[in-house]
Design a protein around this motif. Structure first.
Motif, mmCIF file in Angstrom:
data_model
loop_
_atom_site.group_PDB
_atom_site.id
_atom_site.type_symbol
_atom_site.label_atom_id
_atom_site.label_comp_id
_atom_site.label_asym_id
_atom_site.label_seq_id
_atom_site.Cartn_x
_atom_site.Cartn_y
_atom_site.Cartn_z
ATOM 1 N N LYS A 1 1.363 -93.268 -11.773
ATOM 2 C CA LYS A 1 2.241 -94.208 -11.089
ATOM 3 C C LYS A 1 2.806 -95.157 -12.154
ATOM 4 C CE LYS A 1 3.538 -97.895 -8.577
ATOM 5 N NZ LYS A 1 4.055 -99.173 -9.136
ATOM 6 N N ILE B 1 6.542 -91.747 -9.512
ATOM 7 C CA ILE B 1 5.444 -90.857 -9.942
ATOM 8 C C ILE B 1 5.936 -89.993 -11.100
ATOM 9 C CG2 ILE B 1 3.841 -89.042 -9.275
ATOM 10 C CD1 ILE B 1 3.288 -91.682 -7.922
ATOM 11 N N ASN C 1 10.965 -90.655 -7.129
ATOM 12 C CA ASN C 1 10.415 -91.598 -6.169
ATOM 13 C C ASN C 1 9.559 -90.870 -5.149
ATOM 14 O OD1 ASN C 1 10.037 -94.067 -4.807
ATOM 15 N ND2 ASN C 1 11.734 -93.634 -3.407
ATOM 16 N N GLU C 2 8.304 -91.391 -4.952
ATOM 17 C CA GLU C 2 7.398 -90.864 -3.927
ATOM 18 C C GLU C 2 7.242 -89.343 -4.039
ATOM 19 O OE1 GLU C 2 8.825 -92.260 -0.192
ATOM 20 O OE2 GLU C 2 7.975 -94.267 -0.468
ATOM 21 N N TYR D 1 12.123 -97.962 -7.795
ATOM 22 C CA TYR D 1 11.469 -96.934 -6.985
ATOM 23 C C TYR D 1 10.357 -97.602 -6.185
ATOM 24 C CZ TYR D 1 13.632 -93.020 -9.526
ATOM 25 O OH TYR D 1 14.528 -92.130 -10.060
ATOM 26 N N ARG D 2 10.176 -97.133 -4.981
ATOM 27 C CA ARG D 2 9.049 -97.626 -4.199
ATOM 28 C C ARG D 2 7.739 -97.166 -4.811
ATOM 29 N NH1 ARG D 2 9.124 -96.306 2.075
ATOM 30 N NH2 ARG D 2 10.937 -97.691 1.868
ATOM 31 N N LEU D 3 7.718 -95.923 -5.237
ATOM 32 C CA LEU D 3 6.520 -95.364 -5.855
ATOM 33 C C LEU D 3 6.980 -94.335 -6.878
ATOM 34 C CD1 LEU D 3 3.378 -95.457 -5.653
ATOM 35 C CD2 LEU D 3 3.522 -93.491 -4.147
ATOM 36 N N ASN E 1 10.689 -102.061 -9.519
ATOM 37 C CA ASN E 1 11.035 -102.050 -8.096
ATOM 38 C C ASN E 1 12.283 -101.233 -7.779
ATOM 39 O OD1 ASN E 1 8.857 -103.697 -7.303
ATOM 40 N ND2 ASN E 1 10.000 -105.539 -7.877
#
Length: 284
Positions: free
Chosen positions: A168, A179, A212-213, A175-177, A173
């Motif tokens: 991660k 990876i 993202n995610e 990207y929300r998450l 901010n």
């Protein structure tokens, strides 16, 4: 008037006297054959006299060996003899006892697999994060995650395997998450230094994707090289730490904020704290 003996009278008289003495002499009995006779003790050699063995040595033997036997040993000679005895090779019985108490080295091949806590420290995101302009906010920073690996450990110093790692990343901010995923082929060279803790050198290549995610918005390739230390907790479990330098080539992409990101060469330093177990495959 003096009378002279006839010629040849003196030799005849000497011969006659010798015959008379030999007839009257008594033959001496052989030694040890007389009843009741005690055996005679060997005569004590006089000081300075040579024995028969010494005479034989002097005639046909080794004079140096005779001199070494006859002369008393000095302190230096005694110490040299003790040193020679200390460095003499062990007897077959001693060697068997040593083998019984010390097991021979094992030449075993293993399947080795495990997990690791991973950290990716960003040194430079390259063109993906320009130093100025609207794209100043870096979408590819540092992060942490988990690595899973498995491979083959040879009886020698080599390990060959593969690893999957997800991290991660700090995306400011955007990207929300975010990876960052890696799939690597890797090898290690582990010289045997005779201790449970042993250093190793590692290297490898692989591919990456980022988005993202768990999505894939860009991808690329990586190479890495580094060092580590492996501690053998038991024959079937090892702990270790490693540090690698990892340059990553990322293709250009459009992020979720509709910014065009250029093709970049990002540079990372990776750290891992790993736990791995072994399954024995065979012996050689």
């Amino acid at each position: 008037m003096r009378l002279r003996p006839p010629p040849g009278a003196l030799p005849v008289a000497i011969i006659a006297a010798g015959a008379l003495l030999s007839s009257t002499a008594v033959a001496a009995p052989p030694e040890g054959k007389v009843e009741g006779a005690l055996p005679r003790a060997a005569p004590t050699p006089r000081a300075g006299a040579r024995t028969a063995g010494a005479v034989d040595q002097g005639i046909g033997g080794d004079p140096d060996a005779t001199a070494a036997t006859a002369a008393p040993k000095s302190d230096d000679a005694i110490e040299a003899q003790e040193d020679g005895a200390a460095t003499a090779p062990p007897s077959p019985v001693t060697q068997r006892l040593q083998l019984a108490t010390r097991p021979p080295p094992l030449h075993v091949e293993y399947a080795q697999y495990g997990v690791a806590l991973a950290a990716e420290i960003s040194l430079d995101a390259g063109a993906a994060c320009p130093r100025s302009g609207p794209l100043y906010s870096c979408i590819l920073g540092s992060g942490g995650g988990l690595a899973i690996r498995s491979g083959y450990r040879s009886p020698g110093p080599w390990y060959f395997g593969g690893a999957y790692q997800f991290t991660k990343m700090d995306s400011s901010n955007l990207y929300r998450l975010g990876i960052f995923q890696q799939l690597r082929a890797e090898m290690r060279y582990m010289p045997d230094i005779g201790y449970r803790a042993a250093p190793y050198f590692s290297a490898g290549i692989g591919g990456v994707v980022y988005g993202n995610e768990w999505g894939v918005e860009t991808g690329g390739a990586l190479i890495f090289g580094g060092v580590g230390v492996e501690l053998e907790v038991s024959r079937r479990a090892v702990l270790g730490v490693s540090c690698v330098y990892r340059p990553v080539l990322l293709a250009g992409w459009k992020d979720t904020a509709n910014y065009e990101r250029a093709t970049a060469i990002a540079q990372f330093v990776g750290f891992e704290l790993l736990l791995e177990v072994r399954t024995e495959l065979g012996r050689r």
